[in-house]
Write a protein that holds these residues in place. Structure first.
Motif, PDB file in Angstrom:
ATOM      1  N   ASN A  57      -5.223   2.745 -13.625  1.00 17.32           N
ATOM      2  CA  ASN A  57      -5.678   4.130 -13.783  1.00 17.32           C
ATOM      3  C   ASN A  57      -6.694   4.219 -14.914  1.00 17.32           C
ATOM      4  N   LYS A  63       2.734   8.233 -15.375  1.00 17.71           N
ATOM      5  CA  LYS A  63       4.061   8.705 -14.939  1.00 17.71           C
ATOM      6  C   LYS A  63       4.823   9.379 -16.081  1.00 17.71           C
ATOM      7  N   ASP A 200       1.967  -3.230  -6.267  1.00 23.23           N
ATOM      8  CA  ASP A 200       1.158  -4.440  -6.502  1.00 23.23           C
ATOM      9  C   ASP A 200       1.976  -5.515  -7.223  1.00 23.23           C
ATOM     10  N   GLU A 422      10.505  -0.532 -14.102  1.00 26.11           N
ATOM     11  CA  GLU A 422      10.984  -0.111 -12.780  1.00 26.11           C
ATOM     12  C   GLU A 422      10.684  -1.106 -11.659  1.00 26.11           C
ATOM     13  N   ASN A 434      15.996   6.243 -16.981  1.00 24.75           N
ATOM     14  CA  ASN A 434      14.969   5.375 -16.394  1.00 24.75           C
ATOM     15  C   ASN A 434      13.855   5.085 -17.386  1.00 24.75           C
ATOM     16  N   LEU A 435      13.438   6.104 -18.112  1.00 23.50           N
ATOM     17  CA  LEU A 435      12.430   5.833 -19.136  1.00 23.50           C
ATOM     18  C   LEU A 435      13.023   4.936 -20.211  1.00 23.50           C
TER      19      LEU A 435
HETATM   20  C1  FAD Z   1       8.139  13.123 -11.051  1.00 22.56           C
HETATM   21  C2  FAD Z   1       8.884  12.149 -11.927  1.00 22.56           C
HETATM   22  C3  FAD Z   1       9.640  12.608 -12.979  1.00 22.56           C
HETATM   23  C4  FAD Z   1      10.357  11.704 -13.759  1.00 22.56           C
HETATM   24  N1  FAD Z   1      11.058  12.178 -14.824  1.00 22.56           N
HETATM   25  C5  FAD Z   1      11.730  11.313 -15.614  1.00 22.56           C
HETATM   26  C6  FAD Z   1      12.392  11.750 -16.794  1.00 22.56           C
HETATM   27  O1  FAD Z   1      12.270  12.916 -17.205  1.00 22.56           O
HETATM   28  N2  FAD Z   1      13.124  10.845 -17.496  1.00 22.56           N
HETATM   29  C7  FAD Z   1      13.209   9.531 -17.110  1.00 22.56           C
HETATM   30  O2  FAD Z   1      13.908   8.752 -17.777  1.00 22.56           O
HETATM   31  N3  FAD Z   1      12.550   9.080 -16.038  1.00 22.56           N
HETATM   32  C8  FAD Z   1      11.796   9.922 -15.304  1.00 22.56           C
HETATM   33  N4  FAD Z   1      11.096   9.446 -14.227  1.00 22.56           N
HETATM   34  C9  FAD Z   1      11.103   7.989 -13.973  1.00 22.56           C
HETATM   35  C10 FAD Z   1      10.238   7.269 -15.008  1.00 22.56           C
HETATM   36  O3  FAD Z   1       9.023   7.973 -15.171  1.00 22.56           O
HETATM   37  C11 FAD Z   1       9.943   5.830 -14.576  1.00 22.56           C
HETATM   38  O4  FAD Z   1      11.149   5.175 -14.271  1.00 22.56           O
HETATM   39  C12 FAD Z   1       9.221   5.067 -15.672  1.00 22.56           C
HETATM   40  O5  FAD Z   1       8.025   5.710 -16.024  1.00 22.56           O
HETATM   41  C13 FAD Z   1       8.920   3.648 -15.224  1.00 22.56           C
HETATM   42  O6  FAD Z   1       8.159   3.010 -16.210  1.00 22.56           O
HETATM   43  P1  FAD Z   1       7.367   1.667 -15.885  1.00 22.56           P
HETATM   44  O7  FAD Z   1       6.565   1.366 -17.088  1.00 22.56           O
HETATM   45  O8  FAD Z   1       8.295   0.642 -15.376  1.00 22.56           O
HETATM   46  O9  FAD Z   1       6.421   2.034 -14.670  1.00 22.56           O
HETATM   47  P2  FAD Z   1       5.229   3.101 -14.616  1.00 22.56           P
HETATM   48  O10 FAD Z   1       5.384   4.144 -15.639  1.00 22.56           O
HETATM   49  O11 FAD Z   1       5.136   3.508 -13.222  1.00 22.56           O
HETATM   50  O12 FAD Z   1       3.965   2.250 -15.056  1.00 22.56           O
HETATM   51  C14 FAD Z   1       3.410   1.235 -14.262  1.00 22.56           C
HETATM   52  C15 FAD Z   1       1.919   1.223 -14.487  1.00 22.56           C
HETATM   53  O13 FAD Z   1       1.362   0.072 -13.861  1.00 22.56           O
HETATM   54  C16 FAD Z   1       0.116   0.409 -13.315  1.00 22.56           C
HETATM   55  N5  FAD Z   1      -0.214  -0.551 -12.267  1.00 22.56           N
HETATM   56  C17 FAD Z   1       0.381  -0.691 -11.074  1.00 22.56           C
HETATM   57  N6  FAD Z   1      -0.203  -1.684 -10.379  1.00 22.56           N
HETATM   58  C18 FAD Z   1      -1.194  -2.173 -11.161  1.00 22.56           C
HETATM   59  C19 FAD Z   1      -2.173  -3.201 -10.991  1.00 22.56           C
HETATM   60  N7  FAD Z   1      -2.245  -3.925  -9.880  1.00 22.56           N
HETATM   61  N8  FAD Z   1      -3.039  -3.447 -11.990  1.00 22.56           N
HETATM   62  C20 FAD Z   1      -2.992  -2.713 -13.134  1.00 22.56           C
HETATM   63  N9  FAD Z   1      -2.124  -1.722 -13.339  1.00 22.56           N
HETATM   64  C21 FAD Z   1      -1.214  -1.451 -12.366  1.00 22.56           C
HETATM   65  C22 FAD Z   1       0.347   1.830 -12.778  1.00 22.56           C
HETATM   66  O14 FAD Z   1      -0.876   2.497 -12.599  1.00 22.56           O
HETATM   67  C23 FAD Z   1       1.227   2.425 -13.853  1.00 22.56           C
HETATM   68  O15 FAD Z   1       0.483   3.104 -14.829  1.00 22.56           O
HETATM   69  C24 FAD Z   1      10.333  10.316 -13.457  1.00 22.56           C
HETATM   70  C25 FAD Z   1       9.556   9.859 -12.403  1.00 22.56           C
HETATM   71  C26 FAD Z   1       8.822  10.756 -11.646  1.00 22.56           C
HETATM   72  C27 FAD Z   1       7.969  10.234 -10.521  1.00 22.56           C
END
Ligand code: FAD
Length: 452
Positions: A57, A63, A200, A422, A434-435
């Motif tokens: 992005n 997220k 991905d 995640e 989850n966060l």
């Molecule tokens: C609507 C919504 C509300 C939520 N509310 C809450 C809440 O209040 N509390 C809570 O605990 N959890 C909440 N969650 C869940 C929580 O947001 C996620 O579990 C958490 O953000 C996951 O973190 P992450 O870093 O693993 O993944 P993400 O935050 O999804 O980050 C992954 C990143 O990798 C990037 N990416 C993907 N593929 C590639 C690639 N090929 N090359 C480069 N970059 C890439 C993506 O663009 C993204 O920015 C919510 C989720 C949603 C959808």
């Protein structure tokens, strides 16, 4: 990928030296946390290494910004053990996340945020939010931490593949390729794909030899074959039990339930959606019911209804139901009620129980009383049509937990490859779990990536 994206990516990638010590893919909660932890670990061990964070992005933390309805329920109150118990219902996930939750606790996270000026507040149910009520304050805090940690950030840069090349990794985007000593994949799940999470990282992990547990929705709304009648969307049932049955199996979750235009949402539906999705995949059909009096068994409820009927023979059953507290904390008829049966639902209860609209307690024959009891304890809500994957707040499934060392987040298959957030095969409950898992598994990965 369109032309514009290729051009942007090529320009930015051309700024980066071709070799990176630690490369982190994905600038979400897990990736940002990993980068900050890695710099701290490097400083502790006197290592001077380049850390680069790549994000597809145009900005980090997409997220996080939408989490908790834009307010971001960033973590939960309690000890690590309490968080694991409350947030994770599956024993293998609890076991897997234990080291991460103890290594980087909610206090560690809140201290880190406070160090960047983000104060938080704890709700009575244990959820923790930034005091500002603004999710982007969490991202801003991490952006500052990343700058302070001299982490090079690259945006609009989508990684296509990661391949081992001798003792290094060859990492390729659409416009360029470069090498890295250590790679952390933190690309998130597959739901809410418009935020950049299209799986991905799962393809990358699979190509590197990891097995992937099939993905499915968790914390998702339920769509039913027949949508609820027009009067019901928006109606909430308080402290009920949602029950789903299929193939002789039954799963249940207590909490509030909300009728929507397409089916159901609210805490009970969201929490049970993962189990329902699994039943749906197994059996192709899942029936939903709601127990409006989950605190009472059928005989207990019958006894209470009889007692009431004896004293209030002239009262209309409908009137009673209207004012009757459902699922209160101290029995069905206690004064301190959590809620009542919403008026909009009453006609459906009466019809389902085949009761005349003006029937009184004294006019209620045994057979009808049994039928009312059955409906109150098991009101049918219809059959599930879909548990929409893209609507899930989190993705269940992902990289198989047994293939990742829970004490370091290092792959057990590919040395110097780390996986966190995640992308892994866990999914927590609503409440900031989850966060918290993303931040803490990311922290663990970043810390150990430096020593690998
Ligand atoms: C609507 C919504 C509300 C939520 N509310 C809450 C809440 O209040 N509390 C809570 O605990 N959890 C909440 N969650 C869940 C929580 O947001 C996620 O579990 C958490 O953000 C996951 O973190 P992450 O870093 O693993 O993944 P993400 O935050 O999804 O980050 C992954 C990143 O990798 C990037 N990416 C993907 N593929 C590639 C690639 N090929 N090359 C480069 N970059 C890439 C993506 O663009 C993204 O920015 C919510 C989720 C949603 C959808």
């Amino acid at each position: 990928m369109d032309k514009k994206e290729i051009t942007e990516e090529a320009i930015r990638v051309s700024d980066v030296s071709q070799h990176i010590a630690l490369l982190i893919i994905g600038s979400g909660a897990a990736g940002m946390s990993a980068a900050v932890a890695a710099r701290r670990a490097a400083e502790r061990s006197g290592k001077d290494c380049s850390i680069t964070l790549l994000e597809r992005n145009a900005r980090p933390g997409t997220k996080i910004r939408i989490s908790g309805g834009g307010k971001c329920n960033v973590t939960h109150r309690g000890t690590p053990a309490e968080l694991l118990d409350k947030g994770y219902l599956r024993p293998n996930e609890k076991r897997f996340l234990k080291a991460a939750f103890y290594s980087f606790t909610n206090t560690d996270l809140l201290d880190l945020l406070r160090s960047r000026g983000v104060e938080t507040e704890e709700m009575s149910d244990g959820k923790v939010f930034p005091l500002s009520g603004d999710a982007s304050s969490i991202v801003v805090a991490f952006e500052e931490l990343l700058r302070e940690s001299s982490v090079r950030q690259l945006f609009s840069c989508r990684i296509r593949s990661v391949e081992p090349q001798g003792k290094k990794f060859l990492v390729t985007t659409a416009g360029a390729s470069f090498t890295a000593d250590v790679v952390i994949v933190a690309t998130g799940g597959v739901s809410w794909s418009r935020t950049g999470t299209t799986g991905d990282g799962l393809a990358i992990a699979r190509a590197l030899g990891h097995s992937i547990k099939d993905v499915s929705a968790a914390l998702a709304p339920l769509y039913t074959v027949k949508p609820p009648p027009a009067l019901l969307p928006g109606v909430a049932l308080r402290s009920v039990a949602l029950v789903a049955t299929a193939g002789g199996r039954s799963v249940e979750r207590r909490g509030d339930l909300l009728f929507t235009h397409r089916g159901f949402s609210g805490p009970a539906a969201l929490s049970l959606s993962r189990d329902i999705g699994e039943l749906f995949t197994l059996f192709g059909s899942v029936s939903l019911f709601v127990d409006l009096f989950p605190e009472q068994s059928v005989p207990e409820l019958e006894e209470q209804l009889l007692l009431h009927a004896r004293k209030n023979g002239a009262q209309m059953v409908r009137k009673f139901l209207q004012s009757c507290p459902i699922a209160p904390c101290r029995g069905a008829f206690a004064l301190a009620a959590h809620g009542t049966i919403p008026s909009a639902l009453l006609p459906f209860i009466m019809r389902q129980a085949t009761l005349e609209n003006d029937v009184t307690w004294s006019g209620l024959v045994r057979e009808k009383r049994q039928s009312l009891l059955a409906v109150l304890k098991r009101f049918p809500l219809g059959n599930v049509r879909e548990v929409p994957l893209d609507q899930g707040e989190v993705t269940a499934g992902g990289v198989t937990l047994a293939e990742v060392n829970p004490k370091t987040m290092q792959s057990r298959i590919v040395p110097k490859l780390f996986l966190c957030g995640e992308l892994l095969d866990y999914a927590g409950e609503i409440g900031g779990f989850n966060l918290h898992a993303a931040f803490s598994t990311g922290w663990l990965a970043g810390t150990h990536a430096i020593d690998s």
